[in-house]
Design a protein around this motif. Sequence first.
Motif, PDB file in Angstrom:
ATOM      1  N   TRP A  18       4.863  -4.731   7.559  1.00 15.29           N
ATOM      2  CA  TRP A  18       5.982  -3.806   7.694  1.00 15.29           C
ATOM      3  C   TRP A  18       5.583  -2.446   7.155  1.00 15.29           C
ATOM      4  O   TRP A  18       4.599  -2.305   6.433  1.00 15.29           O
ATOM      5  N   ARG A  19       6.385  -1.453   7.512  1.00 18.16           N
ATOM      6  CA  ARG A  19       6.079  -0.070   7.137  1.00 18.16           C
ATOM      7  C   ARG A  19       7.384   0.670   6.894  1.00 18.16           C
ATOM      8  O   ARG A  19       8.310   0.590   7.700  1.00 18.16           O
ATOM      9  N   TYR A  20       7.452   1.380   5.778  1.00 23.48           N
ATOM     10  CA  TYR A  20       8.619   2.195   5.445  1.00 23.48           C
ATOM     11  C   TYR A  20       8.147   3.628   5.312  1.00 23.48           C
ATOM     12  O   TYR A  20       7.314   3.943   4.462  1.00 23.48           O
ATOM     13  N   VAL A  37       0.847  -1.191   0.000  1.00 23.08           N
ATOM     14  CA  VAL A  37       0.000   0.000   0.000  1.00 23.08           C
ATOM     15  C   VAL A  37       0.881   1.239   0.000  1.00 23.08           C
ATOM     16  O   VAL A  37       1.818   1.355   0.798  1.00 23.08           O
ATOM     17  N   GLY A  38       0.587   2.172  -0.887  1.00 26.40           N
ATOM     18  CA  GLY A  38       1.290   3.444  -0.937  1.00 26.40           C
ATOM     19  C   GLY A  38       0.368   4.580  -0.558  1.00 26.40           C
ATOM     20  O   GLY A  38      -0.846   4.427  -0.466  1.00 26.40           O
ATOM     21  N   GLY A  39       0.955   5.739  -0.369  1.00 24.83           N
ATOM     22  CA  GLY A  39       0.203   6.921   0.041  1.00 24.83           C
ATOM     23  C   GLY A  39       0.816   7.488   1.301  1.00 24.83           C
ATOM     24  O   GLY A  39       1.474   8.524   1.291  1.00 24.83           O
ATOM     25  N   GLU A  40       0.635   6.790   2.406  1.00 24.99           N
ATOM     26  CA  GLU A  40       1.240   7.170   3.686  1.00 24.99           C
ATOM     27  C   GLU A  40       2.524   6.355   3.851  1.00 24.99           C
ATOM     28  O   GLU A  40       2.590   5.390   4.597  1.00 24.99           O
ATOM     29  N   GLY A  41       3.551   6.714   3.082  1.00 27.18           N
ATOM     30  CA  GLY A  41       4.737   5.877   3.035  1.00 27.18           C
ATOM     31  C   GLY A  41       4.425   4.606   2.267  1.00 27.18           C
ATOM     32  O   GLY A  41       3.568   4.576   1.382  1.00 27.18           O
TER      33      GLY A  41
END
Length: 765
Positions: free
Chosen positions: A542-544, A526-530
Amino acid sequence: MKKTCLIIGILELCVMLVCSTSQTLTVYPAFPSSCLADDLLFDFSETQFHFVDPLDNWFVFKFKVTNMGPNNLLIHTQGSCNEGDEAVGFPLLAPQGETPLAPGESMWIKMAAGGAGFCGCDPNVLQTVTRTFHIVIQDNNANYDSWEANRVTVEEEVQIEVVNRMTLEGDVLIQGMVVDEQGSPIPYAKIDIAGYGVNLPRACDADGYFSYSIAQCSAYFLTAHEMGYRPTTIEIDGSDVQDFYTIALEEGSPPLSVSSSLMNKIEGNIGFWRCAATADESKLLLVNGMENWEDESLKDQSKLYLLDTNTGEVLWTHDMGWESWSADISDDGKYVLFGTTLEGFQTGPEGFVNYIRLIDGENGATIWQKEITTENFPATTTGEFYTRGVKFSHSGDYIFVPIHREYGYLLNTVDGSIVWHTWVGANIREIIFTQDDQYVYVPSGGGWLYKLRVEDGSEVWKQWIGTWAYVGGFDISPDEQHIAVGTKVGYLTVINTNDGTIRFSMDIHNGHANCRFSPDGTKLVVGGEGLMMQGLDGNLLWRYRSGGFISIRFSGDGRFITTEAGEVFDAYGTLIHDITSSEPPPGCYNQVGWLNSAGTRFICALRDAPASGSDIIEVYSIETASDTTPPLIGAPSQNPQDGEVLGNQNVTVSVDVTDTQTGVSEVILSYSTDQGATWTNTTMNSATGDSYVGQITGFPEGTDVQYRIIAYDNAENYAITDNAEQYYVYTVIPEFSSATILSLFILITLLVTILLNKGRKADPH
């Protein structure tokens, strides 16, 4: 909240028979309603009223509305952020378009403000202010007697708190420990403490412990990472912060090496809105279209480009006559289709009428053109006549074309004749046919996702998604069991395609959301908020934390992910490579970033190109391998050298570091003044060529300093040079050494003796 009539009145005066289903309530009032407010039930139980800048980033204010009356409503909304009676900002609002709301159905109204600045508040001044979110809801079906009765106004006060954006300090203590799979602490592991909108890099101590007191926020994200381990992110509910968090890191598998080389680049002065590929991925279609034009006179020079993805060469271009925000190529490459986008507020050539044009995919020649008029599209009688979305069926026999503002048409490809049409609402940007061409999915700006039968256009089901799907925000899983929708104003919804039930939904704290299923269909990036990886139940994998990603692609084996900017991530969220060789021109960015399934070609295209011209398309060759080779570190040199370092004098250390596979990621100068009991690390800066330079701070005379060099590559391999574990050492000397002082003492003594002897000889007594 101001309303023409009290909502609670309907509960007191109506006798209702409620029949529950999975999506709707059927309600039978005892008497006809006199105004819209009588028929709407508002639910603010999930509404956020306090926002923290910059931790909340986009302020998400939303509430649920249910049609409790007997009328079929057509809801339209508009809103603002007010200070008193004055509008000081206009946050994004969803839905964007008219929303059909039958008796018993519910919808959500959402405002998203991109921080304090969008609400007339200085984000650089620490303060707490009150603002009013003002939303007008109108029934465009005009079910009620007067203009006033067809409207209701919602006004809700919110608090906006601006905190120190550098430190984020506050009263919420977040503490814990980073450990390995055996539960042993990982000394000095890196820990990022983040909200939705900002990231605060920290580090654990020698025992793997971390703690920080941060400002109150609706949610926090803790990301632990260390070389040799896979990064791990946990999400924390801001209203339920625990006393202690233990984050376990898994050791990484042999890291993936990705390298890239530029094959071809194409220059121009018009950017691109989207791309589409043939089923065998041998050809890629790109369409000229931009949101921001330095020179609008260039619009009539817009083209289609068809690329050979193997060589990167342009097979043909086609003059469109005007810009387009939508184009498609049939699976077999036989046909190409586009529709022009001249909107009502824009100025175009005199007498210009938007059109849809079918093109021969082999040579770019026009086959037929169909103007977007009421004569050619009979159901379209009002609104603006253009399209932002065109799509071939997989067989190539049909074309789905939504005409702004309300109707979608299924056309025969061969001649453009209409098979059927149906009401779908405004702002259709994305369309998906099932592989067997039995169904077509249409996400509407009015907030509904429709599943329609290709045979006759009848509705199978509809489900709430918030508003229109963003470019790159609509995908179906490989087994076609799930469909994911990322929208404008930041909704993300995953839906079971069989019955239209929601698997999970969430708010992305940005102005848009994008999504892509993994090749095995078990995860969603998912893109948008990182950049985030979600499980199909909505669990965060996970989150980048970085910018808002638009075009996200998986390699066919799922081992790596690319973004439109050319960033390459492994499947665990580690940034391992940057494909692109140069930065876009100032103020520009890529909107197209296409990766083939084999993971061997990457094609990026610029959006909003400068009128003076630039590289607008770049084609790269990609190679992958497992990189297990650490960087190569040369012999370090220092200045001043050992024996010349004086008290409190800084020492500069230089070293050459190379890595021929994934490249050097970081070089660290590590030094100790207590025989290695504790070490201080400082990042060395890249100088010329392969050289890196770092500095050891000055120490008092007599201090023994030992140091070593640690280098990491982008595949998390590392090397250490420490002079065969003897380290590189020097001792801080006084400004005059003991030998020098002794020599001076002897010399002065001799001089004094000589002078005294001369004095005695000169004295006659």
